[in-house]
Enzyme design. Sequence first.
Site, mmCIF file in Angstrom:
data_model
loop_
_atom_site.group_PDB
_atom_site.id
_atom_site.type_symbol
_atom_site.label_atom_id
_atom_site.label_comp_id
_atom_site.label_asym_id
_atom_site.label_seq_id
_atom_site.Cartn_x
_atom_site.Cartn_y
_atom_site.Cartn_z
ATOM 1 N N GLU A 156 0.914 -1.017 0.209
ATOM 2 C CA GLU A 156 0.166 -0.029 -0.103
ATOM 3 C C GLU A 156 0.945 1.535 -0.095
ATOM 4 O OE1 GLU A 156 -2.129 -0.380 3.689
ATOM 5 O OE2 GLU A 156 -3.109 -2.277 3.198
ATOM 6 N N LYS A 192 2.299 4.482 1.569
ATOM 7 C CA LYS A 192 2.350 4.890 3.106
ATOM 8 C C LYS A 192 1.995 6.576 3.010
ATOM 9 C CE LYS A 192 5.498 4.994 7.121
ATOM 10 N NZ LYS A 192 5.403 6.322 7.403
ATOM 11 N N ASP A 195 1.062 9.855 4.312
ATOM 12 C CA ASP A 195 2.020 10.888 5.455
ATOM 13 C C ASP A 195 0.685 11.863 6.111
ATOM 14 O OD1 ASP A 195 4.080 11.658 6.532
ATOM 15 O OD2 ASP A 195 4.628 13.264 4.767
ATOM 16 N N TYR A 217 -6.522 0.986 7.232
ATOM 17 C CA TYR A 217 -5.638 -0.051 6.791
ATOM 18 C C TYR A 217 -5.425 -1.215 7.728
ATOM 19 C CZ TYR A 217 -2.460 3.279 8.796
ATOM 20 O OH TYR A 217 -1.682 4.234 9.735
ATOM 21 N N LYS A 257 10.861 3.361 2.401
ATOM 22 C CA LYS A 257 10.962 4.609 2.233
ATOM 23 C C LYS A 257 11.556 5.255 1.117
ATOM 24 C CE LYS A 257 10.495 6.986 5.787
ATOM 25 N NZ LYS A 257 9.637 7.601 6.952
ATOM 26 N N CYS A 285 7.058 49.783 3.158
ATOM 27 C CA CYS A 285 6.848 49.038 2.148
ATOM 28 C C CYS A 285 7.576 49.270 0.735
ATOM 29 C CB CYS A 285 5.365 49.018 1.789
ATOM 30 S SG CYS A 285 4.828 48.419 0.252
ATOM 31 N N CYS A 329 5.185 51.065 -1.856
ATOM 32 C CA CYS A 329 4.639 52.388 -1.984
ATOM 33 C C CYS A 329 5.184 53.181 -0.795
ATOM 34 C CB CYS A 329 3.104 52.129 -1.669
ATOM 35 S SG CYS A 329 2.623 51.431 0.163
ATOM 36 N N CYS A 344 1.307 45.791 4.704
ATOM 37 C CA CYS A 344 1.111 47.076 4.025
ATOM 38 C C CYS A 344 -0.329 47.434 4.163
ATOM 39 C CB CYS A 344 1.737 47.253 2.644
ATOM 40 S SG CYS A 344 1.186 48.579 1.890
ATOM 41 N N CYS A 372 -1.842 50.970 -2.153
ATOM 42 C CA CYS A 372 -0.578 50.358 -2.627
ATOM 43 C C CYS A 372 -0.435 49.677 -3.867
ATOM 44 C CB CYS A 372 0.000 49.515 -1.535
ATOM 45 S SG CYS A 372 1.537 48.624 -1.936
HETATM 46 S S1 IVH Z 1 -0.006 -0.252 8.608
HETATM 47 C C1 IVH Z 1 1.660 -2.560 12.592
HETATM 48 N N1 IVH Z 1 -0.404 1.022 6.522
HETATM 49 O O1 IVH Z 1 3.015 4.599 9.016
HETATM 50 C C2 IVH Z 1 1.074 -1.778 11.181
HETATM 51 N N2 IVH Z 1 0.661 2.362 8.389
HETATM 52 O O2 IVH Z 1 5.334 3.998 11.246
HETATM 53 C C3 IVH Z 1 0.384 -0.616 11.488
HETATM 54 N N3 IVH Z 1 0.943 4.506 7.762
HETATM 55 O O3 IVH Z 1 1.992 4.625 12.338
HETATM 56 C C4 IVH Z 1 0.475 0.431 10.542
HETATM 57 N N4 IVH Z 1 0.228 4.469 5.693
HETATM 58 O O4 IVH Z 1 0.615 6.036 10.902
HETATM 59 C C5 IVH Z 1 0.175 1.001 7.712
HETATM 60 N N5 IVH Z 1 -1.003 1.973 4.478
HETATM 61 C C6 IVH Z 1 -0.528 2.071 5.745
HETATM 62 C C7 IVH Z 1 0.029 3.334 6.253
HETATM 63 C C8 IVH Z 1 0.715 3.285 7.442
HETATM 64 C C9 IVH Z 1 0.602 4.959 6.736
HETATM 65 C C10 IVH Z 1 1.732 4.991 9.101
HETATM 66 C C11 IVH Z 1 0.968 4.815 10.312
HETATM 67 C C12 IVH Z 1 1.855 4.103 11.161
HETATM 68 C C13 IVH Z 1 3.331 4.606 10.399
HETATM 69 C C14 IVH Z 1 4.289 3.399 10.713
#
Ligand code: IVH
Length: 676
Positions: A115, A117, A119, A229, A317, A411, A414, A429, A434
């Site tokens: 999946e 990740k 943010d 998730y 990552k 400014c 002006c 300003c 202006c």
């Molecule tokens: S699974 C034990 N799936 O990443 C597994 N985490 O450091 C639980 N996160 O705290 C997490 N997208 O905030 C999972 N598709 C995803 C995610 C996800 C973002 C974040 C989540 C978690 C951190 C892991």
Amino acid sequence: MTAVSDARQELERLRREIAHHNVRYHVLDRPEISDAEYDSLFRRLLRLEREHPEWISPDSPTQRVGAAPARDFAQVVHRVPMLSLSNAYSEEELREFDERMRILLDENAVVYVAEPKLDGLSVELVYEHGLLVRGSTRGDGTTGEDVTANLRTIRSIPLRLDDADGSVPALLEVRGEVYIEKDAFRAVNERRASDGLPLFANPRNLAAGSLRQLDSRVSAERPLRMACYDVGAADGVALTSQRELLAVLPRFGLPVNPLYAECSSPEDIIAFYRKMRDERDSLPYETDGVVIKVDRFDLRRLAGTVSRSPRWAVAGKFPAERAVTRLVDILISVGRTGVLTPVASLERVRVRGVEITSATLHNEDEVRTKDIRIGDQVVVQRAGDVIPQIVASLPELRSGNEREFSMPSLCPSCGARIVRLEGETASRCLNTACPARIKQSIGHFASKGALDVDGLGSKLVDQLVEKRLVTRLGDLFRLDCETLAALDRMGPTSAGHLVHTLDRARSVSLARLLYGLGIPEVGATTALLLAHHVGSLDRLTQMPQDELESIPTVGPRTAGAVVDFFANEENRKTLADLLAVGLRIEAEPTATSAPSGALAGKRFAFTGTLSTMTRDEAARRVQSLGASVSGSVSRRTDYVVAGEDGGSKADTARSLGLPLLSESEFLDLLDRSSHA
Ligand code: IVH
């Protein structure tokens, strides 16, 4: 008695209907009714609840708007700890993860679910007998904060689970990420900049800040989303794999991210990782990696957990997106509302394939806290497609010739004295005359989403303002060919064209006018909403704050900004002047009518080069048929039109299974729709 029980029945029916449409819209992205129809259901429910306040219950859709401020957050102990993930920083480390799994689980091949990740920040929702009873942050994994009131304001989170299959579990704890899309993040920061408020550094900070608001009315105004998730404790529903989880949760009305892949080899994992890394800019939300999880839950139990992270999952990552360069100078830009923004001029540098020469520094405090000096070597970052940022300066590389920055006291445009109000980070300003402010206002007034005046470029606006030919918006309509033709880079043809375009722009919809006026808090979407609900400029200018607040999704801040704007003497003069030069406001479709046209309600995205028209033209064509156009591709997009060199948006469309139209297919569609 019967009248009362009829009303009660209607109320129950409305609640069910609204909950159903919430799922269609926010979870499935497949609305069945127009926004206006939805609003009218919602208003009807509000009215019934006003007449019978004793019937208001916590799961009513009207109860998302936010309760009065909480004093502090209560602590919540998670029944099942919320774990975090260990990281893999290279493809090699992802392969090692797969090897570990095959050895540990004694299998030749393991199936994974991969999946994006997201943010944002992770939260847990607890449903008891289908009712949302508690929502909390992850906290330290064992104990989090009770943010139920704030989570309830997120529209994609159901207050009650859908029991479409006939029953709901006695207990369901779902975990997922609360996040904010990039466009929404930008819009919030733009508003904050013009209000002189400190900006959020990135979408994650904004999501976190919004969720930890003590006043849930503030959270309610922030466009948060959630994707589920994971599941904690559950009773009455047995899930055996991630794939099953991702299929079952949506049936309860719980949102999941549909963009996932099944991987049965390390090659599959690497392919998904590369695909997400290369497409991340075209996704509507920020991702900082991918999460690879063993699919089967029985295998997960076998693999177990080390310290705080499960062995059965890993976060792959993405590489850093930073570079070091020299900050050559700090320039000042004066915005429409008078806010002064320091902008860093940088020595040209490439970050993730894009050349960067400038970055915003937001405000004086930011320059000070980050100890940024003119001449410094600085670390710059491109996160997603958000404007480049300066992460830090590198004081250890100083030569001694660096200079400290201070905000000018006058400014630069002006010469008016610059003020910084108590408690604000912005320097402003205050001179409404202006030239820099007027230039920005004119640019905005003439922009695509407002009066859409082609041919009024910034060089021309500079001349018009500097020669005092335009001191108010209305002056634009007083320009004649002769005056314009005498300006630099202008001739009789371009002057004639511009006068003609301006004349056509005299007739404008209320929504475009409201957007073009640059009312703080009122972007294009809010302008449209106000226009639809209020219907006339006259009414809007006289509307009291509470009446504005009764419009769905208009919060106290927006309502206050609108009231203040129309109370301001200068703004009143500008409006009167616009009407005096013959600006005509076209009739607005009323609240109950849906957008019309053969492509009404459809969302388009364009990518690549079209050979028969520009992308702007293509956008206008579909808009004239009732469709909307967005800059990025998401699940909500109905059609992606790909010209030459379609690139990553086209790939995203393919991965989301969206209809991808070639130019000739698009022309066919236009043709059919225009004759429909
Ligand atoms: S699974 C034990 N799936 O990443 C597994 N985490 O450091 C639980 N996160 O705290 C997490 N997208 O905030 C999972 N598709 C995803 C995610 C996800 C973002 C974040 C989540 C978690 C951190 C892991």
